[in-house]
Design an enzyme around this catalytic site. Structure first.
Site, PDB file in Angstrom:
ATOM      1  N   ASN A  79      10.214   9.365  46.417  1.00  0.00           N
ATOM      2  CA  ASN A  79      11.474   9.897  46.912  1.00  0.00           C
ATOM      3  C   ASN A  79      11.387  10.327  48.373  1.00  0.00           C
ATOM      4  O   ASN A  79      10.374  10.150  49.022  1.00  0.00           O
ATOM      5  CB  ASN A  79      11.957  11.039  46.007  1.00  0.00           C
ATOM      6  CG  ASN A  79      13.460  11.005  45.830  1.00  0.00           C
ATOM      7  OD1 ASN A  79      14.196  10.742  46.764  1.00  0.00           O
ATOM      8  ND2 ASN A  79      13.910  11.267  44.624  1.00  0.00           N
ATOM      9  N   HIS A  80      12.438  10.926  48.871  1.00  0.00           N
ATOM     10  CA  HIS A  80      12.582  11.276  50.294  1.00  0.00           C
ATOM     11  C   HIS A  80      11.558  12.313  50.744  1.00  0.00           C
ATOM     12  O   HIS A  80      11.122  13.170  49.994  1.00  0.00           O
ATOM     13  CB  HIS A  80      14.000  11.791  50.573  1.00  0.00           C
ATOM     14  CG  HIS A  80      14.292  13.097  49.879  1.00  0.00           C
ATOM     15  ND1 HIS A  80      13.996  14.310  50.434  1.00  0.00           N
ATOM     16  CD2 HIS A  80      14.826  13.341  48.664  1.00  0.00           C
ATOM     17  CE1 HIS A  80      14.338  15.276  49.593  1.00  0.00           C
ATOM     18  NE2 HIS A  80      14.850  14.703  48.509  1.00  0.00           N
ATOM     19  N   ASP A  81      11.169  12.207  52.012  1.00  0.00           N
ATOM     20  CA  ASP A  81      10.344  13.207  52.694  1.00  0.00           C
ATOM     21  C   ASP A  81       8.999  13.473  52.014  1.00  0.00           C
ATOM     22  O   ASP A  81       8.459  14.571  52.111  1.00  0.00           O
ATOM     23  CB  ASP A  81      11.123  14.518  52.855  1.00  0.00           C
ATOM     24  CG  ASP A  81      12.400  14.322  53.649  1.00  0.00           C
ATOM     25  OD1 ASP A  81      12.288  13.973  54.836  1.00  0.00           O
ATOM     26  OD2 ASP A  81      13.496  14.489  53.081  1.00  0.00           O
ATOM     27  N   ASN A  99      10.039  15.756  48.918  1.00  0.00           N
ATOM     28  CA  ASN A  99       9.113  16.701  49.567  1.00  0.00           C
ATOM     29  C   ASN A  99       7.803  16.884  48.807  1.00  0.00           C
ATOM     30  O   ASN A  99       7.246  17.974  48.761  1.00  0.00           O
ATOM     31  CB  ASN A  99       9.778  18.062  49.773  1.00  0.00           C
ATOM     32  CG  ASN A  99      10.980  17.968  50.681  1.00  0.00           C
ATOM     33  OD1 ASN A  99      10.860  17.517  51.812  1.00  0.00           O
ATOM     34  ND2 ASN A  99      12.124  18.355  50.173  1.00  0.00           N
TER      35      ASN A  99
END
Length: 160
Positions: A79-81, A99
């Protein structure tokens, strides 16, 4: 050819080979390639280090960083970041929330799931099918739903 990749799944073995050959490669003007399957989806803002292999069906979301000499196996959703550090490996079917940090030389086992805002320490193993809802310390083996520390891990210990 002017690019290579170390096609070895075991993080420690891959790292040891890298250490042995990197000086020789510079003399021969060879560099580490990034191998990314045409069937992988890599979002904008994703950084991928040299020597990393990303296999078919992988989906990497925005602003994620994948280090050098990593292995991201089939059908993963990163997923993102997220930040996947050098010499880490992600087994088939792994799903991470946003994250997530996976430190160097760690392995996330087949079909494991990691919730948002989790840090996996260096040289750590998360067993297949585990659900990680708390940070994982370095040099440990975690298994279960939810994942719990099983025992300390030796740095050169195999994870398969």
């Amino acid at each position: 050819f002017d690019q290579i990749v170390i096609a070895v799944g075991d993080n420690s073995v891959r790292k040891n080979i890298y250490k042995k050959i990197k000086a020789q490669l510079r003399k021969k003007k060879l560099i580490f390639a990034k191998i990314i399957s045409k069937n992988a989806q890599i979002s904008y803002g994703t950084k991928i280090g040299p020597g990393t292999v990303i296999l078919s069906g992988v989906n990497i979301n925005i602003n994620t960083s994948i280090g050098s000499n990593c292995l991201i196996n089939n059908s993963c959703s990163i997923n993102h970041d997220n930040k996947i550090n050098n010499f880490a490996s992600i087994a088939p079917g792994v799903i991470t929330g946003g994250n997530v940090v996976v430190e160097k030389n760690s392995h996330i086992g087949i079909a494991a799931k990691i919730k948002n805002n989790i840090k996996i320490g260096s040289n750590t193993i998360v067993g297949g099918g585990s659900y990680v809802n708390k940070n994982c310390k370095s040099n440990f083996i975690y298994y279960g739903v939810p994942a719990i520390p099983i025992r300390k891990r030796n740095k050169s210990e195999k994870y398969y």
